[in-house]
Design a protein around this motif. Structure first.
Motif, PDB file in Angstrom:
ATOM      1  N   SER A 144      69.356  33.937  44.456  1.00 40.24           N
ATOM      2  CA  SER A 144      68.813  33.146  45.568  1.00 40.24           C
ATOM      3  C   SER A 144      67.883  32.053  45.054  1.00 40.24           C
ATOM      4  O   SER A 144      67.980  30.896  45.481  1.00 40.24           O
ATOM      5  CB  SER A 144      68.056  34.041  46.540  1.00 40.24           C
ATOM      6  N   LEU A 145      67.004  32.400  44.147  1.00 35.56           N
ATOM      7  CA  LEU A 145      66.084  31.404  43.596  1.00 35.56           C
ATOM      8  C   LEU A 145      66.819  30.348  42.777  1.00 35.56           C
ATOM      9  O   LEU A 145      66.487  29.152  42.845  1.00 35.56           O
ATOM     10  CB  LEU A 145      65.017  32.088  42.740  1.00 35.56           C
ATOM     11  N   ALA A 146      67.820  30.762  42.007  1.00 34.05           N
ATOM     12  CA  ALA A 146      68.588  29.811  41.205  1.00 34.05           C
ATOM     13  C   ALA A 146      69.348  28.834  42.103  1.00 34.05           C
ATOM     14  O   ALA A 146      69.371  27.623  41.839  1.00 34.05           O
ATOM     15  CB  ALA A 146      69.549  30.551  40.290  1.00 34.05           C
ATOM     16  N   PHE A 147      69.969  29.356  43.144  1.00 37.62           N
ATOM     17  CA  PHE A 147      70.703  28.492  44.069  1.00 37.62           C
ATOM     18  C   PHE A 147      69.755  27.521  44.765  1.00 37.62           C
ATOM     19  O   PHE A 147      70.062  26.336  44.906  1.00 37.62           O
ATOM     20  CB  PHE A 147      71.449  29.334  45.102  1.00 37.62           C
ATOM     21  N   THR A 148      68.600  27.997  45.185  1.00 39.23           N
ATOM     22  CA  THR A 148      67.622  27.137  45.849  1.00 39.23           C
ATOM     23  C   THR A 148      67.125  26.043  44.908  1.00 39.23           C
ATOM     24  O   THR A 148      67.008  24.881  45.304  1.00 39.23           O
ATOM     25  CB  THR A 148      66.431  27.976  46.350  1.00 39.23           C
ATOM     26  N   ALA A 149      66.849  26.409  43.656  1.00 40.32           N
ATOM     27  CA  ALA A 149      66.390  25.415  42.679  1.00 40.32           C
ATOM     28  C   ALA A 149      67.475  24.385  42.395  1.00 40.32           C
ATOM     29  O   ALA A 149      67.191  23.178  42.306  1.00 40.32           O
ATOM     30  CB  ALA A 149      65.967  26.108  41.388  1.00 40.32           C
TER      31      ALA A 149
END
Length: 79
Positions: free
Chosen positions: A28-33
């Motif tokens: 989730s964090l990787a996709f958001t970044a």
């Protein structure tokens, strides 16, 4: 269970449970970044380059550099 006894900690399946949670958070964090970089940096940068090259005049730039004496093999006009 008496007052002095504690419940046994969960050991079976603990790694799998924690991995599922941590991988979900990581993806989730990787996709958001990645989405933030694409729409916050890459797209505006592509638009700026496109706008720059729309109004870029190579001959005008060449003449300005020639007049400034940047090129050794090209004399300024009038010489």
């Amino acid at each position: 269970m008496s007052a002095g006894m504690l419940a046994k900690p969960q050991m079976r399946g603990l790694l799998a449970k924690r991995l599922r949670f941590n991988l979900t958070v990581a993806f989730s964090l990787a996709f958001t970044a990645a989405a933030g970089y694409k729409f916050g940096v890459a797209e505006p940068r592509k638009k700026e380059y496109a706008d720059y090259y729309k109004r870029f005049d190579a001959m005008k730039e060449f003449e300005a550099m020639r007049e400034a004496g940047v090129f050794e093999s090209v004399r300024p006009k009038g010489e």
